[in-house]
Scaffold this motif. Sequence first.
Motif, mmCIF file in Angstrom:
data_model
loop_
_atom_site.group_PDB
_atom_site.id
_atom_site.type_symbol
_atom_site.label_atom_id
_atom_site.label_comp_id
_atom_site.label_asym_id
_atom_site.label_seq_id
_atom_site.Cartn_x
_atom_site.Cartn_y
_atom_site.Cartn_z
ATOM 1 N N ARG A 160 28.589 -20.816 28.404
ATOM 2 C CA ARG A 160 29.425 -21.125 27.244
ATOM 3 C C ARG A 160 30.892 -21.199 27.631
ATOM 4 O O ARG A 160 31.621 -22.111 27.270
ATOM 5 C CB ARG A 160 29.262 -20.032 26.180
ATOM 6 C CG ARG A 160 27.883 -19.837 25.691
ATOM 7 C CD ARG A 160 27.321 -21.131 25.096
ATOM 8 N NE ARG A 160 26.312 -20.828 24.132
ATOM 9 C CZ ARG A 160 26.507 -20.917 22.822
ATOM 10 N NH1 ARG A 160 27.657 -21.308 22.352
ATOM 11 N NH2 ARG A 160 25.548 -20.603 21.996
ATOM 12 N N SER A 161 31.327 -20.156 28.387
ATOM 13 C CA SER A 161 32.760 -20.068 28.653
ATOM 14 C C SER A 161 33.192 -20.938 29.823
ATOM 15 O O SER A 161 34.273 -21.502 29.817
ATOM 16 C CB SER A 161 33.156 -18.621 28.904
ATOM 17 O OG SER A 161 32.193 -17.995 29.729
ATOM 18 N N ARG A 162 32.383 -21.041 30.851
ATOM 19 C CA ARG A 162 32.747 -21.844 32.015
ATOM 20 C C ARG A 162 31.561 -22.727 32.397
ATOM 21 O O ARG A 162 30.878 -22.460 33.376
ATOM 22 C CB ARG A 162 33.099 -20.959 33.227
ATOM 23 C CG ARG A 162 34.020 -19.797 32.980
ATOM 24 C CD ARG A 162 35.458 -20.243 32.825
ATOM 25 N NE ARG A 162 35.969 -21.022 33.924
ATOM 26 C CZ ARG A 162 36.536 -20.507 35.023
ATOM 27 N NH1 ARG A 162 36.611 -19.205 35.163
ATOM 28 N NH2 ARG A 162 37.009 -21.284 35.947
ATOM 29 N N PRO A 163 31.276 -23.768 31.609
ATOM 30 C CA PRO A 163 30.072 -24.567 31.879
ATOM 31 C C PRO A 163 30.064 -25.193 33.265
ATOM 32 O O PRO A 163 29.017 -25.280 33.905
ATOM 33 C CB PRO A 163 30.100 -25.634 30.789
ATOM 34 C CG PRO A 163 31.467 -25.620 30.232
ATOM 35 C CD PRO A 163 32.018 -24.276 30.457
ATOM 36 N N GLY A 164 31.246 -25.621 33.735
ATOM 37 C CA GLY A 164 31.287 -26.231 35.057
ATOM 38 C C GLY A 164 30.880 -25.249 36.141
ATOM 39 O O GLY A 164 30.076 -25.549 37.016
ATOM 40 N N LEU A 165 31.456 -24.047 36.081
ATOM 41 C CA LEU A 165 31.127 -23.030 37.083
ATOM 42 C C LEU A 165 29.656 -22.661 37.022
ATOM 43 O O LEU A 165 29.012 -22.468 38.052
ATOM 44 C CB LEU A 165 31.972 -21.771 36.870
ATOM 45 C CG LEU A 165 33.335 -21.739 37.543
ATOM 46 C CD1 LEU A 165 33.967 -20.378 37.346
ATOM 47 C CD2 LEU A 165 33.210 -22.019 39.016
ATOM 48 N N ALA A 166 29.136 -22.548 35.809
ATOM 49 C CA ALA A 166 27.722 -22.183 35.664
ATOM 50 C C ALA A 166 26.844 -23.256 36.301
ATOM 51 O O ALA A 166 25.887 -22.956 37.018
ATOM 52 C CB ALA A 166 27.376 -22.007 34.189
#
Lengths: 505, 549
Positions: free
Chosen positions: A378-384
């Motif tokens: 949710r907060s960092r979709p790219g990193l996830a």
Amino acid sequence: MIPAPELELRAALPLILISAGAFAVLLAELFLRARDPEDPARSPAFVSVVLCAISVATLAAIIASSAGGFVEGSTLVFNEARPFVRLDRFANFAIAVVALGALLSCLLSYQYLRELRIQYGEYYALLLLATSGMILLVSAVDLVAVFLGIELLSIPIYVLAGFDRRKLRSNEAALKYFLVGSFASAILLYGMALLYGATGATDFAAIRSAFEPEQPLAALGLALVVVGFTFKISAVPFHQWTPDVYEGAPTSVTAFMSVTVKVAAFAGLMRMVVFAFDGGGDALGGVLWWLAALTMIVGNVMAVIQENVKRLLAYSSVAHAGYVLMGLVAGTQAGLSAMLFYLLGYVFSNLGAFGVVIALAHRGRDADRIEDFAGLARSRPGLAALMTLFLVSLAGIPGTVGFAGKLQVFLAAVREGYVGLTILAVLTSLVSVYYYLRLPVVMYMREPGGEAPRLRLHSAEGLVLGVCAVGVVLLGLFFSEGPWPFAWVQAIDWTRESAAVLAGR
Amino acid sequence: MTHAPALLSWVTFAPLAVALALLVLDGLAGASGRPVAKELWKGAALAATLLTFALSLGLWMGFDPARTGYQFVEYTPWLPHYGIHYFAGIDGISLLLILLTTFLMPIVLIASWHEIERSPKSFVFFMLALETGMVGTFAALNLFQFYLLWELMLIPMVFIIGVWGGARRVYAAVKFFLFTMFGSLLMLVAILVVYVLHHHQFGVWTFDFVSGPGSVVPGILETLIPTTGVWWQTQPWLFLAFALAFGVKVPIVPLHTWLPDAHVEAPTAGSVILAGVLLKMGTYGFVRFALPLFPVASVEFAPVVFALALAGILYGALVAMVQKDIKKLVAYSSVAHLGFVMLGMFALNVEGLEGSILQMVNHGISTGALFLLVGMIYQRRHTREIAAFGGIAKPMPVFAALFGITVMSSVGLPMLNGFVGEFLILLGAFQASPGFASAATFGVVLAAVYLLWMFRRVFFGPVENPENRGLMDLDLREKLVMAAMIVPMFWIGIHPDTFLRRLHPPVLDLLHVMESKTALEAGPASARARAKLLAALEGAGARAGEAAP
């Protein structure tokens, strides 16, 4: 007049740059500290990055250029009469991989050190010193050079592991690594002494002609030397230090260690086993088989129960060492080539995974527990998404370089008839899928909790993650010939030629 | 043969291309501060799936039913040093399965239009990626490509179940992933062994299953895999490795335990695709790879497969009977139906194989429709317990009628699709083993029992639960979806020849290939296998001779 030795500087450039550069960085930091008291590591970081980048670029140019004059001319043997160091195609490839790992680690470390408020320039000097030790190790063709290389690469890393002096864990990691590492170095040295006693020489060519596996002194020497190396590649049963040291050290140091030390140690081991001991014979093959099998089993099984991401990645590191060892068990040129390719892919996948952990470090705290990743989608979709990609690659799902590496290693093993070991590897891979899957599950399928993570990605970190992601996918789908515009990336050709050089000599 | 160039690749990659394009556009739009509306994304994805379906109709129309061999073949070198090429082509079997996939996808997207609340953009992305993976797997003729797409399909499915599923979705998703990977990884070792054997025999490294167009390099299919010798090089063990991978997917009892969890916890769209297409990948894998590569082992293991198939049929039916949750009942009915498919397949004769493949398509439609219907009732009442319903035929007559037709299709009532498949399967199985076939026929009765009993309890009788009185009947969207599913049920039931015609050449070809490979080896097992396959071929020939006027 003393005749000047013929020096091919192109091949020696990385070694010169990095070793001299380490000292230059150290000195520069002293003088430049006054100019930038806020961030004393800025200039050293910059200089290190530049040095590593030049090294990688030089070597890439050497390696990628077509076979012919430039390649042959870039072999540097010092010296011809009694070779001590041999910068041939194999060494070039290994150095390139190590330098790439160092480059990416430097880029990752910059912001991380600032988050943890340990931004001292000595960090980069130590990192470069360790890298120079690795360069020495992979090009060593003499026992003394091997020992020098191992010591030169280990000692700065002992210090780096304890770089976060305020944390108890870091100090513990450093002390543990130092004690166990010294002990292993002592065993290594003793083995070398026995080998010297048995063969009367320390350079590999002479050992090769004088080595007799039946002779107890020589066999014992070989065994002790292998034990020393096994510690460095963190294979079972000499892997006990790995989880504690990986967990305690600052994450950027862990990232650097897990990747480059492994590559260097494996390269050194490969050269020694193939060149000096001519494969080592059946006894060594059997020992390596058990090493590989146990390492795969223990590494994967222990990782399942970990709650700390760094420890999990540490045990996964151990498991991957097992897979790489399979290539050595196969013992053929294809096996050696597979090992090199696997290690190259491992650099991208592992640095990427650690890179995401580093990117989440915030306000003096590491984000290294599994709960810290909850709801990251949710907060960092790219990193996830990136973390999922890297974990998928480590798990060996097709389409990624992790799978391509495993394919190579499995193929090499199957071709030599080691199907039982391959089946074991495959089953332990399944176990690994479970623990690699835990993080995406937590990231995507759980609600976020706890404090808000750091929201801004530093450009250097983003660059590293991007490069690793591209590497994972590109080498996963196109491991021998890359599509345009990556047609120059011919990873398998490079590893094959490197292995040929190694096996040929 | 003239057709649009690379039509097969378009059908395969159009969904993924659209998904990636949407991802990029969404990122750009979001960065510029004007995010794309969710409805627009869903609409774009739906358009992509409809386009893919239209393109696949082009495949159908351009397909020549009389020819054997692969059509719409595409061949591009990818990693030539390893013999890894992009090699795609279809025959009648893959044509039907690809059409099933492209047919179900738009229906599924329409059906779940309102169901996906959270992150519908990610959801449609995964669905489109999944479609590419599925079509690609059916069209793949290079073993590496096949394996790549086979594994790659798992990831979107895991996310679909794990993010948008029910209460125990994480458990179901992880279980699904681990089970499937377990089989697949052993299959990888088997593929590598066959690859190395091929190199020993022919001196080339190739993963191509058959020779590429215009190439003289023999494909993996031509590898002679011995029946005796070093254990891991022999047909029985290699067949087992492949069978494990495909058997988990089918699923064959006792590897089926992931299925009830995955089917029940997945969102409606996920369940339909899982039941409709993903299960077929397992059976397809058997027909495409395991049977022709290991003909002797296939014949030798046929009794074992029969026993397991029968177990699946009877066990699946009996367990389905006692389920309280409609979705779980349908999930177990899948186990039973796929048991029939495996029974027909390992009869190893023309009727059995054709019935088996047709039943794959039938199951996709019937069980897919059942899951859609369950999803519709769940949307209204948020429960799937049979006990919560009763007499809802009164407030929802259209729904009841459609559910009734679907139930009959699943039971195997003549004039609907299920009958044709089951009849052919039992006919084929009876020729192979009268005992097993008779026992399996009992499964048809059991199917009627559990389905009709469920139907009665849910739809007929008085409306006892007051919540059921005010239930809304199907709206236009839902009626459209169900109408689309009902049409093939009748079409296949009344005129199955449209589809069987295209299955006949590849099935005969498969039996020929298997027979000729058994002729190449010596040994009692090979001789037995050869005799059986020759008998099957003669039977087919005799029938063909009778049929021709």
